[in-house]
Design a protein around this motif. Sequence first.
Motif, mmCIF file in Angstrom:
data_model
loop_
_atom_site.group_PDB
_atom_site.id
_atom_site.type_symbol
_atom_site.label_atom_id
_atom_site.label_comp_id
_atom_site.label_asym_id
_atom_site.label_seq_id
_atom_site.Cartn_x
_atom_site.Cartn_y
_atom_site.Cartn_z
ATOM 1 N N HIS A 149 15.162 -0.588 -1.778
ATOM 2 C CA HIS A 149 14.392 0.658 -1.761
ATOM 3 C C HIS A 149 15.318 1.855 -1.630
ATOM 4 O O HIS A 149 16.504 1.714 -1.324
ATOM 5 C CB HIS A 149 13.353 0.667 -0.630
ATOM 6 N N GLY A 151 15.309 5.869 0.250
ATOM 7 C CA GLY A 151 14.637 6.657 1.279
ATOM 8 C C GLY A 151 14.801 8.147 1.016
ATOM 9 O O GLY A 151 15.882 8.599 0.608
ATOM 10 N N THR A 172 2.247 1.059 1.340
ATOM 11 C CA THR A 172 2.255 -0.323 1.824
ATOM 12 C C THR A 172 1.539 -0.380 3.171
ATOM 13 O O THR A 172 1.421 0.638 3.864
ATOM 14 C CB THR A 172 3.698 -0.836 1.988
ATOM 15 N N THR A 186 7.484 5.598 6.479
ATOM 16 C CA THR A 186 6.433 4.846 5.812
ATOM 17 C C THR A 186 6.892 4.575 4.393
ATOM 18 O O THR A 186 7.876 5.170 3.930
ATOM 19 C CB THR A 186 5.084 5.601 5.840
ATOM 20 N N PHE A 187 6.168 3.695 3.680
ATOM 21 C CA PHE A 187 6.641 3.259 2.371
ATOM 22 C C PHE A 187 5.573 3.435 1.300
ATOM 23 O O PHE A 187 4.407 3.080 1.510
ATOM 24 C CB PHE A 187 7.050 1.780 2.412
ATOM 25 N N HIS A 189 4.163 2.076 -2.095
ATOM 26 C CA HIS A 189 4.172 0.783 -2.784
ATOM 27 C C HIS A 189 4.812 0.921 -4.169
ATOM 28 O O HIS A 189 4.632 1.942 -4.840
ATOM 29 C CB HIS A 189 2.733 0.275 -2.926
ATOM 30 N N LEU A 204 10.318 0.510 -4.485
ATOM 31 C CA LEU A 204 9.812 0.770 -3.145
ATOM 32 C C LEU A 204 10.470 2.052 -2.632
ATOM 33 O O LEU A 204 11.703 2.167 -2.631
ATOM 34 C CB LEU A 204 10.137 -0.407 -2.231
ATOM 35 N N GLU A 206 10.837 4.754 0.510
ATOM 36 C CA GLU A 206 10.634 5.031 1.929
ATOM 37 C C GLU A 206 10.630 6.547 2.147
ATOM 38 O O GLU A 206 11.530 7.256 1.679
ATOM 39 C CB GLU A 206 11.756 4.396 2.761
#
Length: 219
Positions: A149, A151, A172, A186-187, A189, A204, A206
């Motif tokens: 992922h 961020g 997610t 938080t992520f 999806h 993904l 973040e």
Amino acid sequence: MVTSASFLSGVLFRHTSRAIRHQGRHHYKTCSTSTNHSIRYAPPPISSMRTSFPARSLTSSTLQSSRPFKVLGLQQVAIGSLDKSALSNLWCNIFGVEQIGSYKSEKENVDEDILLLGKPGSPHSVEVDLMVPIDQDKSPKVHVPPLNHIGLWVDDLPEAVKWMERNGVRFTPGGIRKGAAGHDVTFIHPKGNEQSPIGGGGVLIELVQAPKEVIEALS
């Protein structure tokens, strides 16, 4: 002696060429006349093919004016593998990136080394997480895909989540919680669904609550 057909083709060619140059040097296309002479013509002006753009711009403008948060910059890149030693050799020994911490979570099935690109304490530094699964047969499988992922720093995470959910972004499960570096996260999806059609385009993502000093430096 010039035949009338050849003369006509020449006139058409010169006339069309002048028109094309006058209209803004469009890419040429060619077609053949019945006399086997090729003449060139310009496609319709580009402005005539943009009838749908104003509606898109209006939607974008509306979203821009209503968005109650700002994405400030890249916070981290997380890379997964089954062999952390190989990742560490590349990033620490070959690239010379310093490890500043580690994180392990049975719940998240992850064992990771935390590295830092840039000067410690700088709002412009970027975290690099080298991740392996604690159990490769369990989920989540942090090594699939290898680019686990990315961020992003956000100046107001709770407002960002509420606004994005209203606008169809899929998150997610788990909501906002503390991440490995101690920030609220938080992520998004990787894929949307029928209820929330906007996902991360296969990635993904973040969202990380930026601390005050990062907000001040990057806003």
